[in-house]
Design an enzyme around this catalytic site. Structure first.
Site, PDB file in Angstrom:
ATOM      1  N   LYS A 128       0.860  -1.193   0.000  1.00  0.00           N
ATOM      2  CA  LYS A 128       0.000   0.000   0.000  1.00  0.00           C
ATOM      3  C   LYS A 128       0.889   1.233   0.000  1.00  0.00           C
ATOM      4  CE  LYS A 128      -1.799   2.742   2.935  1.00  0.00           C
ATOM      5  NZ  LYS A 128      -1.673   3.973   2.142  1.00  0.00           N
ATOM      6  N   GLU A 161      10.443   0.816   9.612  1.00  0.00           N
ATOM      7  CA  GLU A 161      11.414   1.856   9.236  1.00  0.00           C
ATOM      8  C   GLU A 161      10.732   3.191   9.498  1.00  0.00           C
ATOM      9  OE1 GLU A 161      14.454   1.521   8.137  1.00  0.00           O
ATOM     10  OE2 GLU A 161      14.573  -0.528   7.400  1.00  0.00           O
ATOM     11  N   CYS A 198      14.195  10.747   5.267  1.00  0.00           N
ATOM     12  CA  CYS A 198      14.290  10.347   6.676  1.00  0.00           C
ATOM     13  C   CYS A 198      15.718  10.399   7.188  1.00  0.00           C
ATOM     14  CB  CYS A 198      13.693   8.961   6.854  1.00  0.00           C
ATOM     15  SG  CYS A 198      14.349   7.781   5.675  1.00  0.00           S
ATOM     16  N   GLU A 202      10.619  15.882  13.867  1.00  0.00           N
ATOM     17  CA  GLU A 202      10.919  15.653  12.453  1.00  0.00           C
ATOM     18  C   GLU A 202      10.126  16.669  11.636  1.00  0.00           C
ATOM     19  OE1 GLU A 202       9.605  11.907  10.748  1.00  0.00           O
ATOM     20  OE2 GLU A 202      11.497  11.769   9.674  1.00  0.00           O
TER      21      GLU A 202
END
Ligand code: NAD
Length: 501
Positions: free
Chosen positions: A184, A259, A293, A389
């Site tokens: 997905k 992850e 990331c 983040e």
């Protein structure tokens, strides 16, 4: 120069790829794919609902015996052909990735697409090289060996920042090891995952081995993670969603690979090559408009180099050409969406109250989701801009005095995905690589990745590895097989359960 092809025509069949065919979704909800550079819709599709996920899982389940039963050599041959087909479609893949994400065409052409082709070629080879302990008579009376077997149907979930590469990182090790998969992608960026799966079919990988469902996380994602016929969940995305995915996966005792987010430190010691560090920081923080990331987000610079570093980075960032992704001169494209751009702007806006915006810190006047390269100083270590983040073109620069302090600051966030150390002193570099808690530490560079080496997090950045032979371990289970060699009916060890010697 004219680029591309007609997206609506190419995906007229729908945005679900199940059993080797495009199909429309059945959720009743529609989604518009918007090009973030222009703000214009380029495709509209019906999102996947639970029934589409069920159909994709059923297709993967049906394809599993044939694919798992193929020899490693047969799987490898098919994957080599897959790499060749991807290379034939390189131009279209780069176009679609640039269109849906806003990435400069030079980035997709020189990084996303060739990286994906290389990953595919790597896993074509790795398919033939599964590892285990040597068979042997460890008990004296038996021969033991291990079988390395696929896990089954894998359900994977990917983010929008590198849709093609994330599809590759999830799909390739899974299918190389003999699993079948339902992926997905993020609903914002469905196109290149579909093209990747279509290329696999074109290369002769059987229908049903690779299936794509494009739907929302809440509906299609959670249904996939909770599906009883899915043996393993591999998720790449934010830490907050990863926690939810872990909860759902645990309820059905699935193998889990996460992850998650990152907040990579970039540690510059006072003996570093300043010019290299400045160039590395600008490239490492602005790659993919900072939506990476592993991007450099927190530069810690030892006091003697601090002022020159801040000035150098601000000066170089001012030369970065922000603009149309399809213009060959463009360095920096927009963020993935206007919603995300507004989120980045809000975080920087809040930081103005407690820190200094040295350059950038604003969205240019454009219909696209652009945000200017931004450098921030004077923030406290525990502030939002240092800890959260941001996933935008924003670099925070902070000074440090001693090596101890620099390394402690580098480790002082919940994340541990990637980091870099900048020094010409081999002992300092060695210490930094040992002490920084991250799944990857670069020395005198920041960002490069290679198919042969693992990518994955420490701490709140998750667990498990993408890429490299290590990722095959994630997608295989090891079975111990033990043969009795004595043919004795009353074995010596039975006396521990009944009778005497
Ligand atoms: P996200 O977590 O919002 O979404 C990731 C995926 O999860 C999407 O496909 C989304 O639809 C799906 N999802 C959302 N809610 C779900 C739910 N309840 N159940 C199942 N699936 C759900 O992340 P994003 O905004 O798409 O991507 C950015 C994030 O991804 C950043 O945090 C970034 O650090 C991370 N990321 C990590 C890596 C890595 O290798 N560690 C690589 C790329 C991106």
């Amino acid at each position: 120069m004219k680029h591309g092809f007609d997206i609506a025509e190419r995906f007229a069949g729908g945005a679900q790829y199940i059993a080797g065919e495009l199909r429309p979704g059945t959720s009743g909800a529609r989604h518009r794919v918007v090009a973030p550079a222009s703000g214009e819709a380029v495709y509209e599709y019906e999102l996947a609902g639970p029934a589409d996920v069920d159909a994709a899982v059923a297709a993967a389940k049906a394809a599993l015996p044939g694919w798992a039963g193929a020899t490693p050599g047969e799987r490898s041959d098919a994957m080599h052909r897959f790499a060749a087909v991807l290379a034939e479609h390189a131009g279209d893949l780069a176009y679609a990735e640039s269109l849906q994400c806003g990435k400069p065409l030079k980035l997709t052409t020189e990084f996303d697409v060739p990286g994906t082709i290389d990953n595919t070629a790597f896993f074509a080879g790795a398919a033939r090289h599964l590892e285990g302990k040597a068979a042997g008579e460890y008990s004296g009376d038996h021969t033991s060996y291990v079988r390395r077997e696929p896990v089954g149907v894998v359900g994977s979930i990917a983010p929008w920042n590198y849709p093609l590469q994330m599809a590759a990182w999830k799909i390739l090790p899974a299918v190389a090891a003999g699993n079948t998969i339902v992926l997905k992608p993020a609903e914002l960026t469905p196109l290149t995952s579909l093209m990747f799966a279509q290329a696999a079919t074109e290369a002769g990988i059987p229908a049903g081995v690779i299936n794509i469902v494009n739907g929302t996380g809440k509906v299609a994602g959670e249904h996939l993670v909770g599906h009883p016929d899915v043996a393993m969940t591999s998720f790449t995305g934010s830490t907050v969603v990863g926690k939810r995915v872990a909860e759902v996966a645990t309820a059905t005792v699935k193998r889990l690979h996460l992850e998650l987010g990152g907040k990579a430190p970039f540690v510059v010691f006072d003996d570093a090559d300043l010019e290299a560090a400045v160039h590395g920081a600008v490239a490492g923080s602005l790659i993919n408009t900072g939506q990476d990331c592993t991007a450099a987000t927190r530069a810690y610079v030892q006091r003697p180099l601090y002022d020159a570093f801040v000035a150098g980075v601000a000066e170089l960032m001012a030369t970065v050409r922000v603009g149309d992704p399809f213009d060959a001169k463009t360095d920096l494209g927009p963020l993935v969406s206007h919603v995300h751009r507004d989120r980045v702007a809000a975080i920087v806006g809040r930081a103005r109250a407690y820190a200094t915006v040295v350059t950038g810190g604003e969205a240019p006047d454009s219909p696209g989701a652009y945000y200017l390269p931004t450098v921030i100083t004077g923030a406290a270590q525990d502030s939002e801009i240092v800890q959260a983040e941001i996933f935008g073109p924003v670099l925070v620069v902070l000074p440090f005095e001693t090596d101890d302090e620099g390394l402690a600051l580098a480790n002082d966030t919940p994340y541990g995905l990637a980091a870099s150390a900048w020094t010409r002193d081999v002992y300092r570099a060695g210490r930094a690589t040992r002490e920084i808690q991250a799944g990857c530490v670069w020395v005198n560079d920041h960002i490069p990745i290679i198919s042969e080496m693992p990518h994955g997090g420490y701490k709140a950045s998750g667990y498990g590895k993408d890429m490299s032979a290590y990722s095959l371990d994630e997608y295989t289970q090891v079975k111990h097989v033990m043969y009795d060699n004595t043919a004795i009916a009353r074995k010596d060890w039975h006396r521990t359960v009944f009778g005497d010697r």
